[in-house]
Design a protein around this motif. Sequence first.
Motif, PDB file in Angstrom:
ATOM      1  N   ARG A 242       0.881  -1.173   0.000  1.00  0.00           N
ATOM      2  CA  ARG A 242       0.000   0.000   0.000  1.00  0.00           C
ATOM      3  C   ARG A 242       0.912   1.214   0.000  1.00  0.00           C
ATOM      4  NH1 ARG A 242      -5.247   1.579   1.506  1.00  0.00           N
ATOM      5  NH2 ARG A 242      -5.351   3.643   2.492  1.00  0.00           N
ATOM      6  N   VAL A 243       0.898   1.970  -1.101  1.00  0.00           N
ATOM      7  CA  VAL A 243       1.840   3.068  -1.318  1.00  0.00           C
ATOM      8  C   VAL A 243       1.081   4.382  -1.283  1.00  0.00           C
ATOM      9  CG1 VAL A 243       3.587   4.050  -2.847  1.00  0.00           C
ATOM     10  CG2 VAL A 243       3.297   1.567  -2.717  1.00  0.00           C
ATOM     11  N   ALA A 244       1.539   5.286  -0.436  1.00  0.00           N
ATOM     12  CA  ALA A 244       0.956   6.629  -0.351  1.00  0.00           C
ATOM     13  C   ALA A 244       1.932   7.629  -0.940  1.00  0.00           C
ATOM     14  CB  ALA A 244       0.647   6.978   1.101  1.00  0.00           C
ATOM     15  N   ARG A 245       1.404   8.512  -1.754  1.00  0.00           N
ATOM     16  CA  ARG A 245       2.247   9.536  -2.375  1.00  0.00           C
ATOM     17  C   ARG A 245       1.936  10.902  -1.816  1.00  0.00           C
ATOM     18  NH1 ARG A 245       0.278  11.749  -7.716  1.00  0.00           N
ATOM     19  NH2 ARG A 245      -0.896  12.910  -6.149  1.00  0.00           N
ATOM     20  N   THR A 246       2.974  11.626  -1.456  1.00  0.00           N
ATOM     21  CA  THR A 246       2.887  13.029  -1.079  1.00  0.00           C
ATOM     22  C   THR A 246       4.008  13.755  -1.808  1.00  0.00           C
ATOM     23  OG1 THR A 246       4.278  12.620   0.867  1.00  0.00           O
ATOM     24  CG2 THR A 246       1.882  12.565   1.194  1.00  0.00           C
ATOM     25  N   GLY A 247       4.088  15.060  -1.633  1.00  0.00           N
ATOM     26  CA  GLY A 247       5.169  15.801  -2.283  1.00  0.00           C
ATOM     27  C   GLY A 247       4.812  17.233  -2.550  1.00  0.00           C
ATOM     28  N   ARG A 248       5.367  17.762  -3.615  1.00  0.00           N
ATOM     29  CA  ARG A 248       5.163  19.159  -3.978  1.00  0.00           C
ATOM     30  C   ARG A 248       4.651  19.244  -5.408  1.00  0.00           C
ATOM     31  NH1 ARG A 248      10.373  22.550  -3.101  1.00  0.00           N
ATOM     32  NH2 ARG A 248      11.093  21.090  -4.699  1.00  0.00           N
ATOM     33  N   GLY A 249       4.137  20.400  -5.774  1.00  0.00           N
ATOM     34  CA  GLY A 249       3.661  20.604  -7.138  1.00  0.00           C
ATOM     35  C   GLY A 249       2.498  19.684  -7.459  1.00  0.00           C
ATOM     36  N   SER A 250       2.615  18.937  -8.562  1.00  0.00           N
ATOM     37  CA  SER A 250       1.547  18.024  -8.963  1.00  0.00           C
ATOM     38  C   SER A 250       1.372  16.874  -7.991  1.00  0.00           C
ATOM     39  CB  SER A 250       1.848  17.477 -10.366  1.00  0.00           C
ATOM     40  OG  SER A 250       3.084  16.774 -10.377  1.00  0.00           O
ATOM     41  N   ALA A 251       2.383  16.621  -7.141  1.00  0.00           N
ATOM     42  CA  ALA A 251       2.293  15.531  -6.168  1.00  0.00           C
ATOM     43  C   ALA A 251       1.814  16.020  -4.809  1.00  0.00           C
ATOM     44  CB  ALA A 251       3.657  14.854  -6.021  1.00  0.00           C
ATOM     45  N   ALA A 252       1.401  17.269  -4.717  1.00  0.00           N
ATOM     46  CA  ALA A 252       0.991  17.824  -3.422  1.00  0.00           C
ATOM     47  C   ALA A 252      -0.304  17.210  -2.922  1.00  0.00           C
ATOM     48  CB  ALA A 252       0.860  19.336  -3.522  1.00  0.00           C
ATOM     49  N   PRO A 254      -2.359  14.253  -1.809  1.00  0.00           N
ATOM     50  CA  PRO A 254      -2.063  12.871  -1.400  1.00  0.00           C
ATOM     51  C   PRO A 254      -2.842  11.863  -2.230  1.00  0.00           C
ATOM     52  CG  PRO A 254      -2.474  14.274   0.520  1.00  0.00           C
ATOM     53  CD  PRO A 254      -2.874  15.064  -0.689  1.00  0.00           C
ATOM     54  N   HIS A 255      -2.200  10.748  -2.507  1.00  0.00           N
ATOM     55  CA  HIS A 255      -2.837   9.693  -3.288  1.00  0.00           C
ATOM     56  C   HIS A 255      -2.309   8.351  -2.807  1.00  0.00           C
ATOM     57  CE1 HIS A 255      -5.121   8.278  -6.765  1.00  0.00           C
ATOM     58  NE2 HIS A 255      -4.135   7.407  -6.969  1.00  0.00           N
ATOM     59  N   VAL A 256      -3.183   7.363  -2.719  1.00  0.00           N
ATOM     60  CA  VAL A 256      -2.818   6.027  -2.239  1.00  0.00           C
ATOM     61  C   VAL A 256      -3.157   5.017  -3.320  1.00  0.00           C
ATOM     62  CG1 VAL A 256      -3.190   4.275  -0.470  1.00  0.00           C
ATOM     63  CG2 VAL A 256      -3.216   6.695   0.152  1.00  0.00           C
ATOM     64  N   VAL A 257      -2.257   4.050  -3.516  1.00  0.00           N
ATOM     65  CA  VAL A 257      -2.469   3.022  -4.522  1.00  0.00           C
ATOM     66  C   VAL A 257      -2.004   1.688  -3.965  1.00  0.00           C
ATOM     67  CG1 VAL A 257      -0.204   3.371  -5.603  1.00  0.00           C
ATOM     68  CG2 VAL A 257      -2.076   2.408  -6.943  1.00  0.00           C
ATOM     69  N   GLU A 258      -2.689   0.609  -4.369  1.00  0.00           N
ATOM     70  CA  GLU A 258      -2.286  -0.744  -3.998  1.00  0.00           C
ATOM     71  C   GLU A 258      -1.420  -1.314  -5.122  1.00  0.00           C
ATOM     72  OE1 GLU A 258      -2.900  -2.467  -1.264  1.00  0.00           O
ATOM     73  OE2 GLU A 258      -4.297  -1.068  -0.275  1.00  0.00           O
ATOM     74  N   VAL A 259      -0.247  -1.793  -4.757  1.00  0.00           N
ATOM     75  CA  VAL A 259       0.718  -2.307  -5.729  1.00  0.00           C
ATOM     76  C   VAL A 259       1.018  -3.753  -5.397  1.00  0.00           C
ATOM     77  CG1 VAL A 259       3.045  -2.071  -6.670  1.00  0.00           C
ATOM     78  CG2 VAL A 259       1.734  -0.038  -6.066  1.00  0.00           C
ATOM     79  N   THR A 260       0.984  -4.612  -6.410  1.00  0.00           N
ATOM     80  CA  THR A 260       1.336  -6.020  -6.244  1.00  0.00           C
ATOM     81  C   THR A 260       2.559  -6.303  -7.090  1.00  0.00           C
ATOM     82  OG1 THR A 260      -0.972  -6.635  -5.849  1.00  0.00           O
ATOM     83  CG2 THR A 260       0.550  -8.402  -6.476  1.00  0.00           C
ATOM     84  N   LEU A 261       3.662  -6.583  -6.419  1.00  0.00           N
ATOM     85  CA  LEU A 261       4.900  -6.907  -7.138  1.00  0.00           C
ATOM     86  C   LEU A 261       4.886  -8.383  -7.492  1.00  0.00           C
ATOM     87  CD1 LEU A 261       7.486  -4.938  -4.969  1.00  0.00           C
ATOM     88  CD2 LEU A 261       6.198  -4.175  -6.951  1.00  0.00           C
ATOM     89  N   PRO A 262       5.091  -8.738  -8.739  1.00  0.00           N
ATOM     90  CA  PRO A 262       5.009 -10.156  -9.140  1.00  0.00           C
ATOM     91  C   PRO A 262       6.205 -10.955  -8.639  1.00  0.00           C
ATOM     92  CG  PRO A 262       5.743  -8.821 -10.974  1.00  0.00           C
ATOM     93  CD  PRO A 262       5.433  -7.866  -9.858  1.00  0.00           C
ATOM     94  N   LEU A 263       5.929 -12.192  -8.224  1.00  0.00           N
ATOM     95  CA  LEU A 263       6.979 -13.105  -7.809  1.00  0.00           C
ATOM     96  C   LEU A 263       6.927 -14.398  -8.614  1.00  0.00           C
ATOM     97  CD1 LEU A 263       6.856 -12.661  -3.941  1.00  0.00           C
ATOM     98  CD2 LEU A 263       8.549 -11.796  -5.525  1.00  0.00           C
ATOM     99  N   GLY A 264       6.003 -14.454  -9.550  1.00  0.00           N
ATOM    100  CA  GLY A 264       5.916 -15.633 -10.391  1.00  0.00           C
ATOM    101  C   GLY A 264       6.478 -15.359 -11.759  1.00  0.00           C
ATOM    102  N   SER A 265       6.058 -16.160 -12.733  1.00  0.00           N
ATOM    103  CA  SER A 265       6.587 -16.028 -14.093  1.00  0.00           C
ATOM    104  C   SER A 265       5.903 -14.925 -14.870  1.00  0.00           C
ATOM    105  CB  SER A 265       6.414 -17.366 -14.842  1.00  0.00           C
ATOM    106  OG  SER A 265       5.046 -17.734 -14.882  1.00  0.00           O
ATOM    107  N   SER A 266       4.729 -14.495 -14.399  1.00  0.00           N
ATOM    108  CA  SER A 266       4.016 -13.461 -15.144  1.00  0.00           C
ATOM    109  C   SER A 266       4.633 -12.106 -14.863  1.00  0.00           C
ATOM    110  CB  SER A 266       2.534 -13.452 -14.735  1.00  0.00           C
ATOM    111  OG  SER A 266       2.415 -13.184 -13.350  1.00  0.00           O
ATOM    112  N   ALA A 267       4.603 -11.249 -15.860  1.00  0.00           N
ATOM    113  CA  ALA A 267       5.172  -9.906 -15.724  1.00  0.00           C
ATOM    114  C   ALA A 267       4.066  -8.897 -15.920  1.00  0.00           C
ATOM    115  CB  ALA A 267       6.271  -9.681 -16.754  1.00  0.00           C
ATOM    116  N   PRO A 268       4.094  -7.798 -15.179  1.00  0.00           N
ATOM    117  CA  PRO A 268       3.042  -6.796 -15.307  1.00  0.00           C
ATOM    118  C   PRO A 268       3.181  -6.029 -16.606  1.00  0.00           C
ATOM    119  CG  PRO A 268       4.767  -5.989 -13.862  1.00  0.00           C
ATOM    120  CD  PRO A 268       5.126  -7.393 -14.209  1.00  0.00           C
TER     121      PRO A 268
END
Length: 289
Positions: A242-252, A254-268
Amino acid sequence: MPTSTMSREDRAARARAVLAHAELRTGARSVLRPAEGHPVAGERALAAAPAPVPAPAPAPVSAPAPLAAPAAVPVVRGTALITSERPALPVPHQLAEVLPDGLRRGGTTAVLGSTSLVLTLLAHACAGGAWAAVVGQPTVGLLAASQAGVALDRLALVPRPGADAALVLAALVDGLDVVVVGPDVALGEADRRRLSARARERGAVLMPTVAWPGASAVLTVEQARWTGVGTGDGRLRTHSLRVARTGRGSAAVPHVVEVTLPLGSSAPEQVPVEGSAEPAVEPALRLVG
């Protein structure tokens, strides 16, 4: 004749003769002339000598001409290519929501809480042709980077830069596209500001894995879980973040996104940033953070 018995006129005549003889030897002339009716040998010798050539009159010195104002020197930037003219680096499709412009050159993007996410970003950047370095993060090894899909021939590791960390980072920012700054780098606030400014000038991406004041974007992993293992059996299949983004400018915003990193043979599926090369398929990712 003793001078005590000489008259005043004779003593004066002898003095003139001595003076004339000295003038003849040295080439000098005196305005003193012997009195009429008292010729002396020295004076006759002086009269017979050639008159010295008068020195030429010095040329008149004219006033120096006023100096012309120096021409304006154009200011040339030290960078070979302006940052805005270079394409951003690609990011995984799942991170497009929090990094819609990819990894922007000249920016500082902090990634906190997950080494796996750092290596995933490096893998996609290197697949697009970038060169990268990881400094001050000894938990990252070559095997983990390779399994994450990072092109090892485009990666430099400096686990412990020591007291010269600021100089090491500055040199890497000058020559590489992405520079990861880990927790084992001793930097002051002034060092961080100078490095961010240098990355902005050189068009490099600075990616600290620790808090970095002034970062243009900050990705913070709030939750992480693994799936695929049971009680003493099974395999790690996916790494959900679960990744939350903050920052400055266009990233000011806040936005949260769910990310699944692959560990199998399939690639995103990967969405390259416009102007970047098509990246290679990402291989399986092992547990690194």
